[in-house]
Design a protein around this motif. Structure first.
Motif, PDB file in Angstrom:
ATOM      1  N   ASP A 121       0.860  -1.418  -0.067  1.00  0.00           N
ATOM      2  CA  ASP A 121      -0.011   0.002   0.008  1.00  0.00           C
ATOM      3  C   ASP A 121       0.889   1.221   0.093  1.00  0.00           C
ATOM      4  O   ASP A 121       0.453   2.241  -0.471  1.00  0.00           O
ATOM      5  N   ALA A 122       1.789   1.118   0.759  1.00  0.00           N
ATOM      6  CA  ALA A 122       2.710   2.438   0.905  1.00  0.00           C
ATOM      7  C   ALA A 122       3.579   2.729  -0.307  1.00  0.00           C
ATOM      8  O   ALA A 122       3.456   3.909  -0.764  1.00  0.00           O
ATOM      9  N   ILE A 123       3.761   1.733  -1.099  1.00  0.00           N
ATOM     10  CA  ILE A 123       4.338   2.018  -2.401  1.00  0.00           C
ATOM     11  C   ILE A 123       3.593   2.407  -3.490  1.00  0.00           C
ATOM     12  O   ILE A 123       3.780   3.468  -4.253  1.00  0.00           O
ATOM     13  N   CYS A 124       2.098   1.893  -3.505  1.00  0.00           N
ATOM     14  CA  CYS A 124       1.181   2.375  -4.325  1.00  0.00           C
ATOM     15  C   CYS A 124       0.770   3.845  -4.063  1.00  0.00           C
ATOM     16  O   CYS A 124       0.549   4.530  -4.961  1.00  0.00           O
ATOM     17  N   ASN A 125       0.773   3.982  -2.503  1.00  0.00           N
ATOM     18  CA  ASN A 125       0.547   5.404  -2.367  1.00  0.00           C
ATOM     19  C   ASN A 125       1.271   6.504  -2.852  1.00  0.00           C
ATOM     20  O   ASN A 125       1.133   7.502  -3.285  1.00  0.00           O
ATOM     21  N   SER A 126       2.736   5.948  -2.498  1.00  0.00           N
ATOM     22  CA  SER A 126       3.669   6.998  -3.027  1.00  0.00           C
ATOM     23  C   SER A 126       3.626   7.245  -4.699  1.00  0.00           C
ATOM     24  O   SER A 126       3.948   8.156  -5.198  1.00  0.00           O
ATOM     25  N   LEU A 127       3.388   6.342  -5.258  1.00  0.00           N
ATOM     26  CA  LEU A 127       3.538   6.177  -6.552  1.00  0.00           C
ATOM     27  C   LEU A 127       2.298   7.314  -7.076  1.00  0.00           C
ATOM     28  O   LEU A 127       2.277   8.201  -8.110  1.00  0.00           O
ATOM     29  N   ASN A 128       0.986   7.321  -6.551  1.00  0.00           N
ATOM     30  CA  ASN A 128       0.023   8.013  -6.845  1.00  0.00           C
ATOM     31  C   ASN A 128       0.209   9.430  -6.544  1.00  0.00           C
ATOM     32  O   ASN A 128      -0.234  10.322  -7.286  1.00  0.00           O
ATOM     33  N   GLU A 129       0.936   9.504  -5.497  1.00  0.00           N
ATOM     34  CA  GLU A 129       1.213  10.978  -4.945  1.00  0.00           C
ATOM     35  C   GLU A 129       2.379  11.542  -5.852  1.00  0.00           C
ATOM     36  O   GLU A 129       2.245  13.010  -6.048  1.00  0.00           O
ATOM     37  N   SER A 130       3.156  10.856  -6.452  1.00  0.00           N
ATOM     38  CA  SER A 130       3.984  11.626  -7.358  1.00  0.00           C
ATOM     39  C   SER A 130       3.588  12.307  -8.564  1.00  0.00           C
ATOM     40  O   SER A 130       4.166  12.741  -9.376  1.00  0.00           O
ATOM     41  N   PHE A 131       2.281  12.225  -8.711  1.00  0.00           N
ATOM     42  CA  PHE A 131       1.672  12.811  -9.886  1.00  0.00           C
ATOM     43  C   PHE A 131       0.404  13.742  -9.416  1.00  0.00           C
ATOM     44  O   PHE A 131      -0.153  13.595  -8.354  1.00  0.00           O
TER      45      PHE A 131
END
Ligand code: ATP
Length: 357
Positions: free
Chosen positions: A347-357
């Motif tokens: 979840d943490a990785i998915c969230n940070s990928l979403n946040e980078s945009f």
């Protein structure tokens, strides 16, 4: 939009946990990039499949994988099935069937990871081990006769072919040339093995002439273990036979902090067939089904897959999300001394990928 067709083969044990986590992260990455998408097809070939069908994968298994752009593999190993069956019946069948002759294993100590080396040495550890993946000690040539009798004989013959050694040397020199330090160490044992390993050394000299800008040296495999611990900065790209690299890369994974982090790619450099990417850990039955498996090895393997597919920007974005995650001790799984679960890390990785945009 570009669409990559990926086969997922979770296999056994924690493979069943880390591969779905990898697919989840890759979907999130594709969504955040917006320029490509993944089409996954899952294959449940495993120890359970063997129990039901008497084989690890169906006879047309390779044909069903052939048109994929890449394969994401978990692990094969079952406490109730001999290792040589799980290994030769699935993973090696794919590696050999698709002539994935270069096994590539990057090693770095990621941000936030405590590794056994002194911190000063650890910052210098940045290696890629290239393992010959199609012949050598694991060529499968040999036999066993007179089982159980005093005259019993068993052999495993190490096969080295000129073409096999030339192609792995060329691959390793080319990879070394593409890295900033342009440095290659050729691992050998030609002091004790005076036929195949001497040919290995001679071919290294021949191929080196095609790469005059690569600084290279030769190291005996036993001495290489000490050098990895005591002088890690003197190594960069490393090429070794199937058996030698198998052992050295487990040492490398341990020196980098955990088996749960290390990735690998089984590459067909000529791109005739799909290449296969997998974490180097095994099925770890002791922790399976508990949600404790560290999925980082699978995520890093996915980075290698993205690079192979020609998506370096996406690869860099995922690698940076991985290092942001490892830098946060609250997201360390049990193998790293923490309490985070597979799902929390994913979840943490998915969230940070979403946040980078
Ligand atoms: P196999 O026989 O399939 O190689 P194994 O259980 O003998 O499997 P590994 O799976 O490579 O060997 O791992 C050894 C130990 O390291 C495991 O028992 C497990 O505790 C730990 N381990 C390995 N991978 C992970 C991971 N991804 N996350 C957490 N712990 C792990």
């Amino acid at each position: 939009m570009k669409r990559y067709r990926i086969a997922t083969i979770p296999g056994d044990g924690i493979g069943q946990e880390v591969i779905p986590a990898g697919a989840t992260v890759l979907r999130a990455l594709a969504k955040s990039m917006g320029s490509f998408e993944f089409e996954f097809e899952n294959f449940e070939w495993s120890g359970d499949y063997y129990r039901a069908h008497g084989v690890m994968m169906p006879e047309d298994g390779l044909d069903r994988l052939r048109d994929k752009d890449a394969i994401l593999f978990g692990s094969a190993g079952d406490p109730h099935i001999p290792d040589h069956i799980t290994l030769w019946g699935l993973r090696l069948k794919i590696c050999q069937g698709f002539d994935q002759y270069a096994n590539v294993r990057p090693t770095r100590i990621l941000a936030g990871i405590d590794a056994p080396l002194k911190r000063s040495a650890a910052k210098d550890l940045d290696w890629v081990i290239v393992r010959e993946n199609s012949e050598g000690e694991y060529s499968g040539v040999g036999g066993r006769v007179h089982k159980g009798h005093a005259i019993e004989v068993a052999t495993d013959v190490s096969m080295m072919t000129r073409i096999g050694v030339e192609r792995i040397m060329r691959y390793a020199f080319r990879l070394a040339q593409s890295r900033p330090r342009k440095r290659l160490t050729v691992i050998t044992k030609s002091n004790a093995q005076r036929h195949a390993m001497v040919m290995w050394d001679e071919i290294a000299v021949e191929i080196s002439k095609e790469f005059p800008d690569v600084h290279w040296d030769k190291e005996l495999v036993d001495a290489a273990t000490a050098r990895m611990v005591n002088r890690p900065a003197t190594l960069d790209t490393i090429v070794a036979t199937n058996l030698h690299a198998d052992i050295l890369s487990d040492l490398a994974a341990a020196l980098a902090g955990s088996l749960g982090i290390a990735p690998t790619g089984n590459i067909d450099p000529e791109r005739r067939f799909p290449s296969m990417f997998e974490p180097i850990h095994g099925s770890a039955f002791d922790i399976m089904g508990k949600g404790l498996a560290n999925p980082t090895g699978t995520f890093w393997s996915s980075v290698m897959m993205l690079d192979h597919l020609g998506e370096p920007l996406a690869a860099a974005r995922l690698m940076s999300a991985i290092e942001t995650m490892t830098g946060n001790r609250a997201l360390h799984t049990r193998d790293l001394g923490g309490t985070a679960t597979t799902a929390q890390v994913t979840d943490a990785i998915c969230n940070s990928l979403n946040e980078s945009f």
